[in-house]
Design a protein around this motif. Structure first.
Motif, PDB file in Angstrom:
ATOM      1  N   GLU A   1      22.538 -31.526 -17.189  1.00 25.40           N
ATOM      2  CA  GLU A   1      22.987 -32.682 -18.061  1.00 25.40           C
ATOM      3  C   GLU A   1      22.580 -34.000 -17.283  1.00 25.40           C
ATOM      4  O   GLU A   1      22.918 -34.602 -16.622  1.00 25.40           O
ATOM      5  N   PRO A   2      21.336 -34.414 -17.905  1.00 30.68           N
ATOM      6  CA  PRO A   2      20.636 -35.366 -17.372  1.00 30.68           C
ATOM      7  C   PRO A   2      21.472 -36.860 -17.220  1.00 30.68           C
ATOM      8  O   PRO A   2      20.976 -37.716 -16.413  1.00 30.68           O
ATOM      9  N   THR A   3      22.462 -37.165 -17.941  1.00 28.24           N
ATOM     10  CA  THR A   3      23.089 -38.228 -18.033  1.00 28.24           C
ATOM     11  C   THR A   3      24.004 -38.356 -16.686  1.00 28.24           C
ATOM     12  O   THR A   3      24.477 -39.292 -16.495  1.00 28.24           O
ATOM     13  N   VAL A   4      23.909 -37.172 -16.126  1.00 30.70           N
ATOM     14  CA  VAL A   4      24.894 -37.424 -14.810  1.00 30.70           C
ATOM     15  C   VAL A   4      23.973 -37.212 -13.637  1.00 30.70           C
ATOM     16  O   VAL A   4      23.416 -36.173 -13.085  1.00 30.70           O
ATOM     17  N   SER A   5      23.614 -38.309 -12.942  1.00 31.55           N
ATOM     18  CA  SER A   5      22.439 -38.343 -11.981  1.00 31.55           C
ATOM     19  C   SER A   5      23.071 -38.022 -10.665  1.00 31.55           C
ATOM     20  O   SER A   5      22.511 -37.565  -9.813  1.00 31.55           O
ATOM     21  N   SER A   6      24.272 -38.250 -10.380  1.00 34.30           N
ATOM     22  CA  SER A   6      24.765 -38.125  -8.901  1.00 34.30           C
ATOM     23  C   SER A   6      26.025 -37.019  -9.094  1.00 34.30           C
ATOM     24  O   SER A   6      26.518 -36.824 -10.087  1.00 34.30           O
TER      25      SER A   6
ATOM     26  N   ASP B   1      25.904 -30.631  -8.276  1.00 34.77           N
ATOM     27  CA  ASP B   1      25.008 -31.318  -8.757  1.00 34.77           C
ATOM     28  C   ASP B   1      24.664 -30.765 -10.126  1.00 34.77           C
ATOM     29  O   ASP B   1      24.500 -29.856  -9.990  1.00 34.77           O
TER      30      ASP B   1
ATOM     31  N   ARG C   1      28.382 -41.419 -15.515  1.00 33.84           N
ATOM     32  CA  ARG C   1      27.127 -40.821 -16.526  1.00 33.84           C
ATOM     33  C   ARG C   1      26.465 -42.143 -16.878  1.00 33.84           C
ATOM     34  O   ARG C   1      27.119 -43.269 -17.108  1.00 33.84           O
TER      35      ARG C   1
ATOM     36  N   SER D   1      22.646 -32.664 -12.524  1.00 32.67           N
ATOM     37  CA  SER D   1      21.691 -33.403 -13.087  1.00 32.67           C
ATOM     38  C   SER D   1      20.654 -32.435 -13.835  1.00 32.67           C
ATOM     39  O   SER D   1      20.007 -33.001 -14.758  1.00 32.67           O
ATOM     40  N   ASP D   2      20.274 -31.262 -13.376  1.00 26.61           N
ATOM     41  CA  ASP D   2      19.230 -30.227 -14.205  1.00 26.61           C
ATOM     42  C   ASP D   2      19.997 -30.033 -15.608  1.00 26.61           C
ATOM     43  O   ASP D   2      19.222 -29.884 -16.375  1.00 26.61           O
TER      44      ASP D   2
END
Ligand SMILES: [Zn+2]
Ligand SMILES: [Zn+2]
Length: 162
Positions: free
Chosen positions: A28-33, A23, A58, A25-26
């Protein structure tokens, strides 16, 4: 995710496959899953070769028309694993692992992010927004007259005129 490479190093194992998810997302916010990391480490003539693919969705915003879209991003990566570097070797070309445990998550995440496209377009030929009225030109045509002369070309045209 740590992989024990002791047996690969001493040759009692020829190859080892791996697959795990991270995970990110912390960072790289564009990668939510979570992204999937898969690959193998192979002992080829006593050289350890790592090949791995990092894949994830993304959530992006088009650089031209500001539309939100999702895109699967896949980055493939290969490198040799060494236990130390010789003086003349560049550390960017190798993965240095002094012990038996190779930490892969951080490497996978940084390679994934480095592999991102510099431009994000919803489609290759996105027409973007009208500079005058802001209409999304993919969805509608507008009647604005756009002075579309590139300032650099204008200077060139003046030079040619002289
Ligand atoms: Zn677009
Ligand atoms: Zn317009």
């Amino acid at each position: 995710m740590c992989i024990n490479i002791k047996q690969l190093r001493d040759g009692s194992l020829r190859e080892k496959q791996f697959e795990f998810t991270v995970d990110i997302s912390d960072v790289e916010p564009t990668v939510s899953s979570p992204v999937t990391v898969s690959g193998e480490i192979v002992n080829r003539a006593d050289v350890l070769l790592l090949s791995m693919t990092v894949e994830g969705m993304r959530d992006l915003i088009c650089d031209r028309c500001a539309k939100e879209f999702s895109r699967k991003t896949s980055v493939r990566f290969e490198s040799c694993i060494v236990d130390h570097l010789d003086n003349e070797e560049d550390e960017d070309d190798f993965i240095v692992c002094e012990g038996d445990e190779l930490e892969l998550s951080e490497l996978a995440v940084s390679m994934f992010i480095l592999g991102f496209d510099s431009k994000n377009l919803c489609t290759e030929d996105c027409k973007g927004l009208c500079q005058v009225c802001g209409a999304n030109l993919n969805e509608q045509a507008c009647n604005c007259k756009v002075e579309s002369i590139d300032p650099r070309l204008e200077i060139l045209a003046q030079l040619l005129d002289d």
